[in-house]
Structures are given as C-alpha cells and as structure tokens.
Scaffold this motif. Sequence first.
Motif, mmCIF file in Angstrom:
data_model
loop_
_atom_site.group_PDB
_atom_site.id
_atom_site.type_symbol
_atom_site.label_atom_id
_atom_site.label_comp_id
_atom_site.label_asym_id
_atom_site.label_seq_id
_atom_site.Cartn_x
_atom_site.Cartn_y
_atom_site.Cartn_z
ATOM 1 N N UNK A 1 0.510 -1.594 0.208
ATOM 2 C CA UNK A 1 -0.160 0.003 0.303
ATOM 3 C C UNK A 1 0.607 1.100 -0.027
ATOM 4 N N UNK A 2 0.344 2.511 -0.692
ATOM 5 C CA UNK A 2 0.971 3.363 -0.393
ATOM 6 C C UNK A 2 0.829 4.200 -1.548
ATOM 7 N N UNK A 3 1.833 5.620 -2.678
ATOM 8 C CA UNK A 3 1.313 5.402 -3.352
ATOM 9 C C UNK A 3 1.001 4.997 -4.552
ATOM 10 N N UNK A 4 0.527 4.932 -5.452
ATOM 11 C CA UNK A 4 0.071 4.247 -6.442
ATOM 12 C C UNK A 4 1.352 3.669 -7.218
ATOM 13 N N UNK A 5 1.941 4.590 -7.483
ATOM 14 C CA UNK A 5 2.844 4.675 -8.541
ATOM 15 C C UNK A 5 4.291 3.681 -7.737
ATOM 16 N N UNK A 6 4.787 4.387 -6.466
ATOM 17 C CA UNK A 6 4.991 3.990 -6.005
ATOM 18 C C UNK A 6 5.302 2.493 -5.744
ATOM 19 N N UNK A 7 4.421 2.038 -5.301
ATOM 20 C CA UNK A 7 4.085 0.965 -4.908
ATOM 21 C C UNK A 7 3.985 -0.260 -5.926
ATOM 22 N N UNK B 1 6.269 0.087 -8.912
ATOM 23 C CA UNK B 1 7.761 0.022 -9.026
ATOM 24 C C UNK B 1 8.401 -0.910 -8.345
ATOM 25 N N UNK B 2 8.427 -0.322 -6.500
ATOM 26 C CA UNK B 2 8.162 -1.396 -5.897
ATOM 27 C C UNK B 2 8.181 -2.688 -5.737
ATOM 28 N N UNK B 3 7.047 -3.414 -5.728
ATOM 29 C CA UNK B 3 6.428 -4.692 -5.718
ATOM 30 C C UNK B 3 7.072 -5.523 -8.022
ATOM 31 N N UNK B 4 7.029 -4.437 -8.582
ATOM 32 C CA UNK B 4 7.687 -5.255 -9.371
ATOM 33 C C UNK B 4 9.042 -5.124 -9.511
ATOM 34 N N UNK B 5 9.883 -4.367 -9.039
ATOM 35 C CA UNK B 5 11.262 -4.539 -8.940
ATOM 36 C C UNK B 5 11.675 -6.088 -7.991
ATOM 37 N N UNK B 6 10.545 -6.300 -7.100
ATOM 38 C CA UNK B 6 11.013 -7.394 -6.129
ATOM 39 C C UNK B 6 10.675 -8.523 -7.031
ATOM 40 N N UNK B 7 9.313 -8.528 -7.412
ATOM 41 C CA UNK B 7 8.944 -9.169 -7.955
ATOM 42 C C UNK B 7 9.450 -9.866 -9.429
ATOM 43 N N UNK B 8 10.234 -8.681 -10.361
ATOM 44 C CA UNK B 8 11.405 -9.062 -11.691
ATOM 45 C C UNK B 8 13.270 -9.586 -10.620
ATOM 46 N N UNK B 9 13.115 -9.521 -9.163
ATOM 47 C CA UNK B 9 13.918 -9.590 -9.177
ATOM 48 C C UNK B 9 14.525 -11.034 -8.220
ATOM 49 N N UNK B 10 13.295 -11.631 -7.763
ATOM 50 C CA UNK B 10 12.648 -12.830 -7.232
ATOM 51 C C UNK B 10 12.973 -13.909 -8.455
ATOM 52 N N UNK B 11 12.206 -13.601 -9.529
ATOM 53 C CA UNK B 11 12.076 -14.701 -11.336
ATOM 54 C C UNK B 11 13.498 -14.060 -11.864
ATOM 55 N N UNK B 12 14.251 -13.703 -11.024
ATOM 56 C CA UNK B 12 15.867 -13.384 -11.795
ATOM 57 C C UNK B 12 16.179 -14.206 -10.748
ATOM 58 N N UNK B 13 16.349 -13.705 -9.489
ATOM 59 C CA UNK B 13 16.903 -15.307 -8.800
ATOM 60 C C UNK B 13 16.439 -16.764 -9.376
ATOM 61 N N UNK C 1 14.800 -5.497 3.073
ATOM 62 C CA UNK C 1 16.046 -4.561 2.728
ATOM 63 C C UNK C 1 15.756 -3.588 1.452
ATOM 64 N N UNK C 2 15.017 -4.316 0.665
ATOM 65 C CA UNK C 2 14.803 -3.301 -0.234
ATOM 66 C C UNK C 2 13.744 -2.028 0.275
ATOM 67 N N UNK C 3 12.599 -2.294 1.308
ATOM 68 C CA UNK C 3 11.706 -1.447 1.986
ATOM 69 C C UNK C 3 12.666 -0.383 2.741
ATOM 70 N N UNK D 1 4.740 0.666 1.728
ATOM 71 C CA UNK D 1 4.395 0.032 3.191
ATOM 72 C C UNK D 1 4.138 -1.559 2.637
ATOM 73 N N UNK D 2 4.650 -3.074 3.160
ATOM 74 C CA UNK D 2 3.866 -3.803 2.672
ATOM 75 C C UNK D 2 4.209 -4.653 3.361
#
Length: 165
Positions: A47-53, A55-67, A86-88, A97-98
């Motif tokens: 939750x949070x500002x729509x663009x920020x959340x 961007x943050x969630x997709x960053x985490x999502x893509x890095x988990x997939x990359x791993x 750590x990224x939060x 907030x996540x």
Amino acid sequence: MEYLIGLQGRDFVLVAADNVAASSIIQMKHDYDKMFKLSEKILLLCVGEAGDTVQFAEYIQKNVQLYKMRNGYELSPAAAANFTRKNLADYLRSRVSSLPVVFNSSPHVLLLVVADLTRDEAVDLLKKCIEELNKRFILNLHSFTVRLIDKEGIHDLEKITLGNK
C-alpha cells in the motif's frame, strides 16, 4: 487509508487488501489489486502511492524471478522476506508499506493475527474485521481482495464486498 489484513491458521495464511486506489480524499479506482505474486507460495501486499507501490513491487517481483532463472530454484520464503525488507529500507523516502506473506512457519512471516483457526473460522474472522473497519472509519471501502496461501500455493477466494454506509 488503505488496509492489509493477514491471518495465519493451522496450515494456511489468509490475506485481504482493500481495492481502493486513492489520492488524498479522491478515490480513483475501486478494483485495484494490491497483491503481487512473487512465486508459487509467496505473495507481496503493498500500500502507498500507486506509482511507488507498483514500481517497488515489480522490482521485487522481477528480482525474485531473476534469482530463479540464474540459480534454477526459487528464493526461500525467509530469503524473499529478507530481500524485501532490505529493499524496503532503501525505499524509506517513498510512501510504500508492504506485507510480505509466505506460507511457512518461519519467523520472517509478518502477519496481523496468528491463531489456531480453521479456514472457515479465518474467513469469518476476516469478514468481521472488515465489517468493523467499515463501521469505524470514514472512508467507504467497497471491496477487499482475498487470497489464501497453503502448501498447494496461492488461491483466489471470493471478494468481500461491502454495502454503503
């Protein structure tokens, strides 16, 4: 105001997030999904500002997939929670907030309620919590997305829809 609710039962985790995308007092969407699937058993609620959340969630999502692509196996739930945490911390300047949610008995699972509940009891308790939110807060929450995570994976449950106040 945005709400994330998590309940841990005997062999599952039940989570809910409201579907409102708002800025200040203006509701822009009533069908916004605040849950992001990181793997078959890991869900990230933001939750949070729509663009920020997003961007943050997709960053985490893509890095988990990359791993997973680089190593041939998924991050463990504890490792995914640590990576997210750590990224939060690095994103503290944004208003994100996540709630990383995983099906695991690990102490890294962040939940609102931990109880020895059956699935039906957890759903009933979740509905009661949402009804109280609707009674006590000014913001009219139309619906909540509900998902259940167990050893089989992530399952969509019926949305909880509220009538107007």
